[in-house]
Design a protein around this motif. Structure first.
Motif, PDB file in Angstrom:
ATOM      1  N   THR A 223     -48.212  -0.505  45.311  1.00  0.00           N
ATOM      2  CA  THR A 223     -47.263  -0.421  45.174  1.00  0.00           C
ATOM      3  C   THR A 223     -46.235  -1.440  44.910  1.00  0.00           C
ATOM      4  O   THR A 223     -45.403  -1.195  44.766  1.00  0.00           O
ATOM      5  CB  THR A 223     -46.611   0.267  46.625  1.00  0.00           C
ATOM      6  OG1 THR A 223     -47.094  -0.728  47.668  1.00  0.00           O
ATOM      7  CG2 THR A 223     -47.473   1.545  47.144  1.00  0.00           C
ATOM      8  N   GLN A 224     -46.602  -2.265  44.530  1.00  0.00           N
ATOM      9  CA  GLN A 224     -45.864  -3.792  43.982  1.00  0.00           C
ATOM     10  C   GLN A 224     -45.560  -2.628  41.861  1.00  0.00           C
ATOM     11  O   GLN A 224     -45.907  -2.565  41.821  1.00  0.00           O
ATOM     12  CB  GLN A 224     -46.208  -4.666  44.049  1.00  0.00           C
ATOM     13  CG  GLN A 224     -46.980  -5.396  42.906  1.00  0.00           C
ATOM     14  CD  GLN A 224     -47.686  -6.702  43.408  1.00  0.00           C
ATOM     15  OE1 GLN A 224     -47.363  -7.063  43.769  1.00  0.00           O
ATOM     16  NE2 GLN A 224     -48.430  -6.611  43.003  1.00  0.00           N
ATOM     17  N   GLY A 225     -43.514  -3.466  42.327  1.00  0.00           N
ATOM     18  CA  GLY A 225     -43.252  -3.366  40.205  1.00  0.00           C
ATOM     19  C   GLY A 225     -42.557  -2.309  40.123  1.00  0.00           C
ATOM     20  O   GLY A 225     -43.180  -1.267  40.947  1.00  0.00           O
TER      21      GLY A 225
ATOM     22  N   GLU B 180     -49.865   8.192  45.502  1.00  0.00           N
ATOM     23  CA  GLU B 180     -51.257   7.915  45.432  1.00  0.00           C
ATOM     24  C   GLU B 180     -51.184   6.219  45.761  1.00  0.00           C
ATOM     25  O   GLU B 180     -52.882   5.884  46.615  1.00  0.00           O
ATOM     26  CB  GLU B 180     -51.595   7.767  44.082  1.00  0.00           C
ATOM     27  CG  GLU B 180     -51.159   9.349  43.367  1.00  0.00           C
ATOM     28  CD  GLU B 180     -49.973   9.722  43.206  1.00  0.00           C
ATOM     29  OE1 GLU B 180     -49.187   9.274  43.808  1.00  0.00           O
ATOM     30  OE2 GLU B 180     -49.408  11.146  42.684  1.00  0.00           O
ATOM     31  N   GLY B 181     -50.777   5.693  46.159  1.00  0.00           N
ATOM     32  CA  GLY B 181     -51.199   3.935  46.492  1.00  0.00           C
ATOM     33  C   GLY B 181     -51.625   3.805  47.522  1.00  0.00           C
ATOM     34  O   GLY B 181     -52.554   2.979  48.421  1.00  0.00           O
TER      35      GLY B 181
ATOM     36  N   LEU C  50     -46.513   5.598  43.183  1.00  0.00           N
ATOM     37  CA  LEU C  50     -47.287   5.248  44.355  1.00  0.00           C
ATOM     38  C   LEU C  50     -46.991   4.845  45.128  1.00  0.00           C
ATOM     39  O   LEU C  50     -47.574   4.633  46.368  1.00  0.00           O
ATOM     40  CB  LEU C  50     -48.572   4.441  43.779  1.00  0.00           C
ATOM     41  CG  LEU C  50     -48.588   4.784  42.158  1.00  0.00           C
ATOM     42  CD1 LEU C  50     -49.476   4.169  41.468  1.00  0.00           C
ATOM     43  CD2 LEU C  50     -49.003   5.899  41.782  1.00  0.00           C
ATOM     44  N   ARG C  51     -46.112   5.183  45.493  1.00  0.00           N
ATOM     45  CA  ARG C  51     -44.709   4.217  47.079  1.00  0.00           C
ATOM     46  C   ARG C  51     -44.545   5.100  48.152  1.00  0.00           C
ATOM     47  O   ARG C  51     -44.150   6.205  47.574  1.00  0.00           O
ATOM     48  CB  ARG C  51     -44.196   3.156  46.549  1.00  0.00           C
ATOM     49  CG  ARG C  51     -43.320   2.218  47.737  1.00  0.00           C
ATOM     50  CD  ARG C  51     -42.613   1.726  47.803  1.00  0.00           C
ATOM     51  NE  ARG C  51     -42.094   0.241  48.516  1.00  0.00           N
ATOM     52  CZ  ARG C  51     -42.221  -0.053  48.351  1.00  0.00           C
ATOM     53  NH1 ARG C  51     -43.633  -1.089  47.997  1.00  0.00           N
ATOM     54  NH2 ARG C  51     -42.192  -1.811  49.056  1.00  0.00           N
ATOM     55  N   GLY C  52     -45.390   4.815  49.480  1.00  0.00           N
ATOM     56  CA  GLY C  52     -44.494   5.717  51.124  1.00  0.00           C
ATOM     57  C   GLY C  52     -45.618   6.780  50.955  1.00  0.00           C
ATOM     58  O   GLY C  52     -45.987   6.800  50.759  1.00  0.00           O
ATOM     59  N   ARG C  53     -44.919   7.513  51.127  1.00  0.00           N
ATOM     60  CA  ARG C  53     -45.375   9.040  51.528  1.00  0.00           C
ATOM     61  C   ARG C  53     -45.725   9.157  51.622  1.00  0.00           C
ATOM     62  O   ARG C  53     -44.838   9.985  49.805  1.00  0.00           O
ATOM     63  CB  ARG C  53     -44.497  10.173  52.837  1.00  0.00           C
ATOM     64  CG  ARG C  53     -44.413   9.134  54.144  1.00  0.00           C
ATOM     65  CD  ARG C  53     -43.426  10.251  55.150  1.00  0.00           C
ATOM     66  NE  ARG C  53     -43.268   9.605  55.815  1.00  0.00           N
ATOM     67  CZ  ARG C  53     -44.191   9.105  57.468  1.00  0.00           C
ATOM     68  NH1 ARG C  53     -44.534  10.110  58.061  1.00  0.00           N
ATOM     69  NH2 ARG C  53     -43.805   8.876  58.254  1.00  0.00           N
TER      70      ARG C  53
END
Length: 268
Positions: free
Chosen positions: A157-159, A171-172, A165-168
């Motif tokens: 989720t970085q970048g 996919e991450g 892809l981050r959070g609720r």
């Protein structure tokens, strides 16, 4: 009759300490370990049902409305090779976890990432490296899995280009839970991975980030998830016994010359 999950080991209320969460997780995973090693006849169905539960909760986490029944129906009605849609792709990803021997988890993880549209880049390799390190972690399995989740979540989720892809529902987050479950299976030397973490962690509104308190939340989620997996195994075991009990009667039904059943035999 399959043994019921012991009431004393069932996580009911949130633990007051990390030690309590660890105790509950250890007890639940110990019972689950016995079932895995027993390898009951319904083990394949059991793993697919666990994958369905994980997918349904991942779908809910993403803000969609498909429940287990709708997700299952849509998945099986999709033509081979056709896109099963966002919800169906999550189910495909979770089924990959238990589709192969856990010794080949990398061969399962790459298709899971691919079906979710996650690129095979340096960040994905960092997440895989976190899972490999977790398998060799000397701490108890749920704590090693929590570390895998934290490291994989950060990597995936970085970048700026990975904000989607981050959070609720991201996919991450799903893949981080996937890798945590793979780490548990490796640490406990199970032949297959079991989709556990997502159904419990996401249902409880678990941490969207791997920050303060996340480790305890994940350990407690494994306590709940392992108990649910044991309950599901017991339910499937009871159904299997009913089918076995009915088998002699079903086997006595013979078609006559017109293809109708011989009900005289069934009633005898």
């Amino acid at each position: 009759m399959p043994a019921a999950f012991p009431a004393w080991a069932r996580a009911v209320n949130a633990p007051e300490s990390e030690a309590e969460a660890a105790y509950l997780a250890g007890a639940a995973l110990g019972r689950l370990d016995a079932i895995v090693r027993e390898n009951p006849p319904w083990a394949g169905v059991w793993r697919r049902r666990l994958a369905l539960g994980a997918a349904a909760m991942s779908v809910l986490r993403a803000g969609r409305s498909e429940d287990e029944a709708r997700l299952r129906d849509a998945f099986h009605l999709t033509r081979p090779g056709a896109d099963p849609g966002p919800a169906g792709r999550r189910l495909l990803a979770w089924r990959e976890l238990s589709a192969r021997s856990i010794g080949h988890w990398r061969s399962s993880f790459h298709p899971a990432a691919e079906v979710l549209g996650v690129p095979h880049d340096e960040a994905l390799q960092e997440a895989i490296a976190a899972a490999e390190a977790g398998a060799g972690d000397k701490r108890p399995a749920p704590f090693a899995a929590a570390q895998v989740f934290a490291l994989a979540w950060r990597a995936l989720t970085q970048g700026a280009r990975r904000q989607s892809l981050r959070g609720r529902g991201g996919e991450g987050e799903l893949l981080a839970a996937w890798l945590a479950d793979a780490a548990v299976a490796q640490r406990l030397k199970w032949p297959f991975g079991l989709p556990l973490l997502a159904a419990a962690l996401f249902a409880g509104g678990g941490p969207r980030a791997a920050g303060d308190g996340a480790e305890g939340a994940i350990v407690f989620a494994y306590a709940k998830a392992a108990a649910r997996a044991c309950d599901l195994s017991a339910e499937l075991g009871r159904r299997a016994q009913k089918l076995l009990a009915a088998q002699p009667k079903l086997g006595s039904v013979r078609p006559n010359a017109r293809g109708a059943s011989d009900h005289g035999r069934l009633g005898s």
